[in-house]
Design an enzyme around this catalytic site. Structure first.
Site, PDB file in Angstrom:
ATOM      1  CE  LYS A 130      -5.439  -0.413  -1.371  1.00 12.78           C
ATOM      2  NZ  LYS A 130      -4.692   0.014  -0.177  1.00 12.78           N
ATOM      3  CG  ASP A 148      -1.802   2.294   6.399  1.00 12.14           C
ATOM      4  OD1 ASP A 148      -2.447   3.179   6.981  1.00 12.14           O
ATOM      5  OD2 ASP A 148      -1.793   2.177   5.172  1.00 12.14           O
ATOM      6  CB  SER A 149      -5.939   1.572   6.378  1.00 12.85           C
ATOM      7  OG  SER A 149      -6.013   1.366   4.981  1.00 12.85           O
ATOM      8  CG  ASP A 153      -1.630   1.289   1.443  1.00 16.69           C
ATOM      9  OD1 ASP A 153      -2.401   1.669   0.547  1.00 16.69           O
ATOM     10  OD2 ASP A 153      -1.403   1.942   2.477  1.00 16.69           O
ATOM     11  CG  ASP A 175      -1.561   7.574   0.432  1.00 17.76           C
ATOM     12  OD1 ASP A 175      -0.977   8.663   0.396  1.00 17.76           O
ATOM     13  OD2 ASP A 175      -2.172   7.088  -0.542  1.00 17.76           O
ATOM     14  CG  ASN A 203      -7.907   0.724   1.960  1.00 20.46           C
ATOM     15  OD1 ASN A 203      -6.812   0.403   2.409  1.00 20.46           O
ATOM     16  ND2 ASN A 203      -8.085   1.831   1.260  1.00 20.46           N
TER      17      ASN A 203
END
Length: 275
Positions: free
Chosen positions: A204, A227-228, A19, A21, A230
């Site tokens: 994704k 990190d999230s 990922d 961001d 999604n």
């Protein structure tokens, strides 16, 4: 500013996906974060050719935003491919740093029947029939195949009900979706959810499966970092899926393989175990 591209040798033996961001790219751009990022870039440059690794960024950001962020961080390297706008675009990058769209992926999206009109009708139904308000994410703009909204939490008792309604109406309309808690560190508002509408058979996880098949990579040799919320399906699509230490609490409740360190240092320390 000219970016380098990691050298590759035809069909890869390994796939490594990030990922962007708050995983590969730290929004705060603190000195220690950038130092770790540059060290990660140099480390990857050393092992990509030696181990025949294909590297990709799979991100909700647009290509334009990615370039802006790379310049802001003074990054040095581009990956071999970028799946931007939540995997609704798949850009391959040659050794000269030239971008071109993967044609098979583009055909898949065009066959999906996705349109802004269908999404706008869905938004109207949510408001008129269920009293659910979604706010357009105007700061990012609406992309050809991704439409972005915020769901602001006004009554915590309604959240699950409202999100379930959004998901069901999207399914009924033949639209895929991504819903996850916003991450203020990445520029999102607090107390809100990201609600993204995208074509069927994209996103994704779908793009990870597509790349694995395209390059005939053994699933045992696949890695992903996020990190999230999604990122969870992407992490579960590979053999070695890791959340970073700096991941959101929502994500950590959904996936329990977490690095000991945040950002680039967390990525590099995991990679050193395998390579």
């Amino acid at each position: 500013m000219t970016f380098k591209v990691y050298h590759s040798n035809g069909n890869p033996d390994y796939l490594m996906i990030f990922d962007f961001d708050e995983t590969y790219y730290p929004h705060e751009l603190k000195g220690w974060q950038l130092k770790d990022l540059y060290e990660l870039e140099e480390y990857l440059d050393r092992i990509v050719h030696k181990k025949n690794i294909r590297i990709g960024w799979v991100t909700g950001s647009s290509l334009t935003d990615i370039h802006k962020k790379m310049r802001a961080a003074r990054m040095n390297y581009l990956p071999h491919f970028i799946a931007s706008n939540l995997g609704t675009e798949l850009w391959e990058i040659n050794s000269k740093g030239e971008f071109y769209q993967n044609q098979e992926w583009s055909k898949r999206i065009k066959r999906s029947g996705f349109s802004h009109r269908v999404v706008e009708d869905l938004i109207n139904d949510l408001r008129q029939l269920y009293g659910i308000q979604l706010q357009k994410q105007t700061q990012f703009g609406q992309q050809s195949f991704k439409m972005n909204y915020y769901y602001f939490i006004e009554d915590s008792a309604r959240v699950k009900y409202d999100l379930d309604i959004i998901k069901q109406l999207a399914r009924n309309s033949g639209i895929n979706f991504n819903i996850n808690r916003c991450n203020p560190l990445a520029g999102d508002p607090v107390n809100a959810f990201d609600v993204d509408f995208i074509p069927q058979n994209t996103g994704k996880r779908a793009v990870v499966y597509f790349v694995i098949k395209q390059f005939s990579i053994s699933v045992e040799n696949t890695f992903a970092f996020g990190d999230s919320g999604n990122d969870i399906e992407m992490l579960k699509a590979v053999r070695h899926g890791y959340l970073l230490k700096n991941a959101t609490e929502e994500a950590k409740q959904l996936h329990d393989t977490i690095t000991a360190d945040p950002y680039a240092k967390g990525i590099q320390n995991v990679c050193r175990i395998y390579f």
